[in-house]
Design a protein around this motif. Sequence first.
Motif, short mmCIF file in Angstrom:
data_model
loop_
_atom_site.label_atom_id
_atom_site.label_comp_id
_atom_site.label_asym_id
_atom_site.label_seq_id
_atom_site.Cartn_x
_atom_site.Cartn_y
_atom_site.Cartn_z
N HIS A 115 9.62 -121.43 -78.99
CA HIS A 115 8.20 -121.31 -79.31
C HIS A 115 7.66 -122.61 -79.92
CE1 HIS A 115 4.48 -119.23 -80.35
NE2 HIS A 115 4.57 -119.74 -81.58
N THR A 116 8.44 -123.21 -80.81
CA THR A 116 8.02 -124.46 -81.44
C THR A 116 7.94 -125.58 -80.41
OG1 THR A 116 9.09 -123.79 -83.50
CG2 THR A 116 8.52 -126.12 -83.27
N LEU A 117 8.95 -125.65 -79.54
CA LEU A 117 8.98 -126.69 -78.51
C LEU A 117 7.82 -126.53 -77.54
CD1 LEU A 117 10.42 -129.12 -77.29
CD2 LEU A 117 11.92 -127.54 -76.04
N LYS A 118 7.46 -125.29 -77.23
CA LYS A 118 6.33 -125.04 -76.34
C LYS A 118 5.03 -125.57 -76.95
CE LYS A 118 4.13 -121.15 -76.26
NZ LYS A 118 3.72 -119.74 -76.10
N GLY A 119 4.82 -125.27 -78.23
CA GLY A 119 3.61 -125.73 -78.90
C GLY A 119 3.53 -127.24 -78.99
N MET A 120 4.65 -127.88 -79.32
CA MET A 120 4.68 -129.34 -79.41
C MET A 120 4.38 -129.97 -78.05
SD MET A 120 8.15 -129.63 -81.71
CE MET A 120 8.56 -131.17 -80.90
N SER A 121 5.00 -129.42 -76.99
CA SER A 121 4.83 -129.98 -75.65
C SER A 121 3.38 -129.86 -75.18
CB SER A 121 5.76 -129.26 -74.65
OG SER A 121 7.10 -129.37 -75.05
N ALA A 122 2.79 -128.70 -75.43
CA ALA A 122 1.40 -128.49 -75.03
C ALA A 122 0.47 -129.45 -75.77
CB ALA A 122 1.01 -127.04 -75.29
N THR A 123 0.74 -129.63 -77.06
CA THR A 123 -0.09 -130.53 -77.87
C THR A 123 -0.01 -131.97 -77.36
OG1 THR A 123 0.28 -129.15 -79.82
CG2 THR A 123 -0.53 -131.38 -80.21
N MET A 124 1.19 -132.39 -76.95
CA MET A 124 1.40 -133.75 -76.47
C MET A 124 0.98 -133.93 -75.01
SD MET A 124 2.58 -135.57 -78.97
CE MET A 124 3.21 -137.01 -78.12
N GLY A 125 0.63 -132.83 -74.33
CA GLY A 125 0.17 -132.93 -72.94
C GLY A 125 1.27 -132.88 -71.90
N PHE A 126 2.49 -132.47 -72.29
CA PHE A 126 3.60 -132.35 -71.34
C PHE A 126 3.61 -130.92 -70.81
CE2 PHE A 126 5.28 -135.66 -74.37
CZ PHE A 126 4.99 -136.74 -73.54
N GLU A 127 2.80 -130.68 -69.77
CA GLU A 127 2.56 -129.33 -69.29
C GLU A 127 3.80 -128.68 -68.67
OE1 GLU A 127 -0.02 -127.63 -69.95
OE2 GLU A 127 -1.09 -129.29 -70.89
N ASP A 128 4.61 -129.47 -67.93
CA ASP A 128 5.80 -128.88 -67.30
C ASP A 128 6.78 -128.39 -68.36
OD1 ASP A 128 4.71 -129.43 -64.92
OD2 ASP A 128 6.12 -130.98 -64.30
N LEU A 129 6.93 -129.16 -69.43
CA LEU A 129 7.77 -128.73 -70.55
C LEU A 129 7.24 -127.44 -71.16
CD1 LEU A 129 8.61 -132.05 -72.43
CD2 LEU A 129 10.26 -130.25 -72.02
N ALA A 130 5.93 -127.42 -71.38
CA ALA A 130 5.31 -126.26 -72.03
C ALA A 130 5.44 -125.01 -71.16
CB ALA A 130 3.84 -126.55 -72.33
N SER A 131 5.23 -125.16 -69.83
CA SER A 131 5.28 -123.99 -68.96
C SER A 131 6.68 -123.42 -68.85
CB SER A 131 4.75 -124.34 -67.56
OG SER A 131 5.56 -125.33 -66.95
N LEU A 132 7.69 -124.31 -68.79
CA LEU A 132 9.07 -123.82 -68.69
C LEU A 132 9.50 -123.13 -69.98
CD1 LEU A 132 11.69 -123.50 -67.20
CD2 LEU A 132 12.29 -125.86 -67.76
N THR A 133 9.16 -123.71 -71.13
CA THR A 133 9.52 -123.06 -72.40
C THR A 133 8.77 -121.73 -72.56
OG1 THR A 133 7.93 -124.56 -73.45
CG2 THR A 133 10.24 -125.08 -73.72
N HIS A 134 7.56 -121.66 -72.01
CA HIS A 134 6.80 -120.41 -72.06
C HIS A 134 7.53 -119.30 -71.30
CE1 HIS A 134 3.43 -117.65 -72.19
NE2 HIS A 134 3.44 -117.56 -70.86
N GLU A 135 8.05 -119.62 -70.12
CA GLU A 135 8.78 -118.63 -69.33
C GLU A 135 10.08 -118.23 -70.03
OE1 GLU A 135 7.43 -117.13 -66.98
OE2 GLU A 135 5.75 -118.49 -66.66
N MET A 136 10.76 -119.21 -70.65
CA MET A 136 11.96 -118.89 -71.44
C MET A 136 11.60 -117.93 -72.58
SD MET A 136 13.92 -122.53 -71.91
CE MET A 136 14.86 -121.86 -73.28
N GLU A 137 10.49 -118.23 -73.22
CA GLU A 137 10.02 -117.43 -74.35
C GLU A 137 9.79 -115.97 -73.92
OE1 GLU A 137 6.85 -118.50 -77.89
OE2 GLU A 137 6.27 -118.81 -75.81
#
Length: 687
Positions: A46-68
């Motif tokens: 969850h933390t990694l998803k939020g950090m990735s989204a904030t920094m604009g790394f959408e692929d990171l955010a989307s993958l961590t979201h599915e893991m979540e």
Amino acid sequence: MDMSQYLSMFIDESRDHLQAMNDSLLQLEASPKDISIVQVIFRSAHTLKGMSATMGFEDLASLTHEMENVLDLVRNHKLDMDAFIFDCIFKSLDSLESMVEDIIQGGTGKADVSSIVASLKSIVSGDYLKGEAAAAPTASAAKSGGSGELDEFQVSIIEQSIQAGLAVYKLEVSVEDTCVLKAARAYMVFNYLENQGEVIKSSPSVQDIEQEKFDKSFTVYFVTTVEQAVLEKEVGNISEIESAKATLFTPELLEQMRHAQIEVQASSAQTAAAAAAPALTPAAPAANTPAAAPAKAATGGAPVANKTIRVDIERLDTLMNLFSELLIDRVRLEQLASEVRRTDLTETVEHMARVSSDLQNIVLKLRMVPVDTVFNRFPRMVRDVAKSLNKKVDLVITGADTELDRTVIDEIGDPLVHLLRNSVDHGLETTEKRLEIGKPEVGTVNLRAFHSGNHVFIEVQDDGNGINRDNILNKAMKNGIVTADQARTMTDEEVYMLLFASGFSTAEKISDISGRGVGLDVVRTKIESLGGSVSVTSTLGKGSNFSVQLPLTLSIIAAMLIRVGQEKYAIPLSSIVETAAVKTSAIRSLHGTRVVEYRGGVIPIISLGKLLDVPGYEQADKNEQEIVVIRKGDKIAALQVDDFIGQQEIVLKSLGGYLNKTFAVSGATILGDGQVALIIDTNALIK
């Protein structure tokens, strides 16, 4: 808002969270019912998803979201962890690590994660089937070989390619059992395929194949205009490829695949409906409460102050450089004080020396990093290797808090990976063999680190089959590395060190010497470039121990100062066996090489003055010559010098980009009198 200033912080935090998730997932694999571990993994994701989204790394955010989403079902008792889910989460972490690494290298962090996202979504939506149903959904799916491997989008590409008149193949490639560099052979296959058409998908993934995370074969779905017979022949002709079998996709086969997917989805929907019913229980709202419990319990309810801070590596390097200048000035002051001989000046300089020594210790400790930063990625690696080999392995790590200089830490990872892979892959017997000879079915690999003097020792020890001395000697004699006369007098340790000879294990099957030696010459070269050494002990049938000795730091080293002609040079004490004086008459010529008798043997003697063409050097007509005996592994030589100045701690400084390939010189130091002394690279002098 400019996010670049937060990038280094994002990278550090991402690495921490990814490592924490890897560690926790390994714990969860051992205790699949422990929801508290799932909570830890969920919070990191969850933390990694939020950090990735904030920094604009959408692929990171989307993958961590599915893991979540998957982890949320597990922590709320709506889903039980099993082998398929573990593999999906592990693959997700691999993809996340690759994306973070891409960001570190200056990339955008983008990656094709569609297949792993599809797998995670299938778990959440209920399309994922457990147990036997997942292993064999339908007969038609098994025939098609596609419903479990190809998603709907990839099937659509195949359909459009067939309609366009192109040939689509399922190509199954097997490498030979004796193949050492499987990833390199796979790269050659992909290189050929990409020049002849388009790869739709590979199984395992391209990333896993590049990391040799496959046993003997891999599958590629491929669109091309090349005929089937030509394709099989060309791929089969690649070195160390055992076979290449292509299956042509036909409209009928494609229809079977689509029909299989429809059956799987219909069956999955029923499973999803059944799984959803027991989910509405009081356990769901209660599942959120234990999340904060571990942290509170550990501190007795009291908040803990943060006692650590992150410091940019460049700042530490700057601090070290400034201290280096201070150390040089200190030596100069000590020299001047000894010449002036004023009591008050001498006392002040002595006090400054004590304070600067304390400062030196603190500065060096700031650069020290626990080897845990390297060790913490090995449990996951050993788990993957053991699983691919169908072996049971227990990795026992001790001394992970042992500290090493950051410059050493950065370089030691790859050699240790190779030693651990050797122990798991070739050192440990198969489960069946271990049970047959009365050993526990679970093999043990010990990874130890500890301090001894000014060095750190790292040992990789296994309880496997050990090293066969006779096999090594026979092969060494066959390859011309040693003669029969030499072989008769060699100790066990000397025989084992033959494993580190260049290319020692590439000529014959790996099993001939239990796989030991594959690439070990590279391991040895890397360790020696760090000023370290490696040794081996083994007992046949009981196991082997590879011991790596490393210097605590590479920034400030103890050295012997010597004079040659008008120049002063420094030789690291770690390379010196001893210093001596020999009779000039004892130096003789053997086949054009100057040699001298040394402790019952004969070693070559090298004149530094002649070799380096030192200004003002003349061969002195003396009865005795001063020599420095140096060692590189099991090889010994002597350096002829004019005079010994003495031992001294010196600051190692780089020669810069223009002089980085200077023969036999590894750097320079500034002496107390302001002179520059070159540091001799003794490894380059022994061949």
